[in-house]
Design an enzyme around this catalytic site. Structure first.
Site, PDB file in Angstrom:
ATOM      1  N   ASN A   9     -41.657  20.434  -8.231  1.00 23.29           N
ATOM      2  CA  ASN A   9     -40.291  20.767  -7.813  1.00 23.29           C
ATOM      3  C   ASN A   9     -40.349  21.225  -6.361  1.00 23.29           C
ATOM      4  O   ASN A   9     -40.748  22.348  -6.079  1.00 23.29           O
ATOM      5  CB  ASN A   9     -39.734  21.888  -8.723  1.00 23.29           C
ATOM      6  N   TRP A  10     -39.972  20.308  -5.477  1.00 23.90           N
ATOM      7  CA  TRP A  10     -40.068  20.627  -4.041  1.00 23.90           C
ATOM      8  C   TRP A  10     -38.994  21.618  -3.591  1.00 23.90           C
ATOM      9  O   TRP A  10     -39.077  22.168  -2.514  1.00 23.90           O
ATOM     10  CB  TRP A  10     -39.942  19.358  -3.201  1.00 23.90           C
ATOM     11  N   LYS A  11     -37.961  21.788  -4.412  1.00 24.15           N
ATOM     12  CA  LYS A  11     -36.817  22.637  -4.033  1.00 24.15           C
ATOM     13  C   LYS A  11     -36.284  22.182  -2.662  1.00 24.15           C
ATOM     14  O   LYS A  11     -36.290  20.991  -2.381  1.00 24.15           O
ATOM     15  CB  LYS A  11     -37.234  24.116  -4.048  1.00 24.15           C
ATOM     16  N   HIS A  97     -32.008  24.862 -13.518  1.00 23.92           N
ATOM     17  CA  HIS A  97     -33.058  25.699 -12.927  1.00 23.92           C
ATOM     18  C   HIS A  97     -32.478  27.100 -12.690  1.00 23.92           C
ATOM     19  O   HIS A  97     -31.302  27.248 -12.362  1.00 23.92           O
ATOM     20  CB  HIS A  97     -33.534  25.076 -11.607  1.00 23.92           C
ATOM     21  N   GLU A  99     -32.642  29.012 -10.295  1.00 19.25           N
ATOM     22  CA  GLU A  99     -31.995  29.196  -8.978  1.00 19.25           C
ATOM     23  C   GLU A  99     -30.580  28.627  -8.987  1.00 19.25           C
ATOM     24  O   GLU A  99     -29.686  29.166  -8.336  1.00 19.25           O
ATOM     25  CB  GLU A  99     -32.871  28.548  -7.893  1.00 19.25           C
ATOM     26  N   GLU A 169     -39.225  28.830 -17.898  1.00 18.18           N
ATOM     27  CA  GLU A 169     -39.623  29.449 -16.634  1.00 18.18           C
ATOM     28  C   GLU A 169     -39.127  30.889 -16.591  1.00 18.18           C
ATOM     29  O   GLU A 169     -37.963  31.139 -16.235  1.00 18.18           O
ATOM     30  CB  GLU A 169     -39.008  28.688 -15.462  1.00 18.18           C
ATOM     31  N   GLY A 175     -42.120  31.951  -8.149  1.00 11.97           N
ATOM     32  CA  GLY A 175     -42.316  32.222  -6.730  1.00 11.97           C
ATOM     33  C   GLY A 175     -42.803  33.633  -6.443  1.00 11.97           C
ATOM     34  O   GLY A 175     -42.772  34.085  -5.297  1.00 11.97           O
ATOM     35  N   SER A 215     -45.192  30.197 -10.961  1.00  8.50           N
ATOM     36  CA  SER A 215     -46.458  30.464 -10.263  1.00  8.50           C
ATOM     37  C   SER A 215     -47.655  29.731 -10.865  1.00  8.50           C
ATOM     38  O   SER A 215     -48.775  30.239 -10.844  1.00  8.50           O
ATOM     39  CB  SER A 215     -46.713  31.979 -10.189  1.00  8.50           C
ATOM     40  N   GLY A 236     -43.452  24.779  -8.508  1.00 10.33           N
ATOM     41  CA  GLY A 236     -42.758  24.889  -7.231  1.00 10.33           C
ATOM     42  C   GLY A 236     -43.745  24.959  -6.073  1.00 10.33           C
ATOM     43  O   GLY A 236     -44.245  23.944  -5.593  1.00 10.33           O
ATOM     44  N   GLY A 237     -44.042  26.168  -5.643  1.00  8.14           N
ATOM     45  CA  GLY A 237     -44.872  26.386  -4.453  1.00  8.14           C
ATOM     46  C   GLY A 237     -46.131  25.535  -4.403  1.00  8.14           C
ATOM     47  O   GLY A 237     -46.424  24.904  -3.373  1.00  8.14           O
TER      48      GLY A 237
END
Ligand code: PGA
Length: 253
Positions: A9-11, A97, A99, A169, A175, A215, A236-237
């Site tokens: 997930n590049w966001k 998601h 976010e 999640e 994150g 994470s 993500g990251g």
């Protein structure tokens, strides 16, 4: 047998050049996918077409959208519809998601509409769920996350829900560098599978992939994914660094 999935997930990260460089690095890395493993790349809207052409002909790899609108079409300036995604060959879309829920006020009801539209266009929703730290501290996480499934998914038929992927999640792990332990992930995943089994029966529940997110990185992926009810991860990251994401892929069961 349910799929084992590593989903990037590049966001809202990477320019086109940076993103295609990253994807190229991952695609040229040394890993093999078994028949039962899949890779998803949830990419910003403007690059969906470019990146789709980069993975054309590659087995078990798919480009996903990160979001879609909950209405079919119309005067919603700046939004992207499910049929637009379908028209460019997209087969997967993240839905709900945390976010999106937090910053764009997406409710369980709105997410149910998105799920319906995706399934109607043969796009598999990656339905995200998870609790905040205060809910975890109060001990009500199982009830809370079970209710997210209930309100957004449990109107679906057996056939339809079999095309949904679930991503658990915990918000406190996204994150933050604070990962749920493999045992905490397993506990929730087993709970969600039992909720699914109660509603749809064991066969349906056992065939739904439940990914863990929060994470996940190269160093912890294999341990978390080794849990019996964890079917891979939404990352993500660590998905923004080719070497990290390749390690995550190698951690799949
Ligand atoms: P993270 O994000 O891996 O950076 O914690 C996961 C996600 O939000 O999907």
């Amino acid at each position: 047998m349910r799929k084992q999935i590593a989903a990037a997930n590049w966001k809202m990260n990477k320019t086109l050049t940076e993103g295609t460089t990253l994807l190229n690095e991952i695609l040229s890395a040394d890993f093999n996918l078994t028949e039962n493993q899949e890779l998803l790349f949830a990419i910003p809207f403007p690059y969906l077409i470019n990146t789709s052409s980069m993975i054309e002909g590659k087995e078990n790899m798919f480009i996903a959208a990160q979001n879609c609108h909950h209405k079919v079409s119309g005067a919603y300036t700046g939004e992207v519809s499910v049929s637009m995604l379908s028209s460019i060959g997209i087969k997967y879309c993240l839905v709900g998601h945390s976010e999106r829920r937090e910053y764009f006020a997406e409710s369980n009801q709105t997410l149910a509409e998105k799920v319906n539209l995706c399934l109607a266009e043969n796009i598999k929703p990656v339905f995200c769920c998870g609790e905040s730290l205060s809910i975890r501290d109060s001990g009500n996480q199982n009830e809370y996350v079970g209710n997210q499934l209930n309100e957004s998914l449990f109107h679906l038929s057996e056939e339809k829900i079999s095309n949904v992927i679930i991503a658990y999640e915990p918000i406190w792990a996204i994150g933050t560098g604070r990962t749920a332990s493999a045992e905490q992930a397993q506990e929730m995943h087993a709970h969600l599978r039992s909720v699914l089994a109660t509603k749809y029966g064991n066969d349906v529940a056992n065939n739904i992939s439940i990914l863990y997110g929060g994470s996940v990185k190269g160093a912890n992926a294999a341990e978390i994914f080794s849990m019996p009810d964890v079917d891979g991860g939404l990352v993500g990251g660590a998905s923004l660094v080719a070497g990290e994401f390749v390690q995550v892929i190698k951690g799949l069961k």
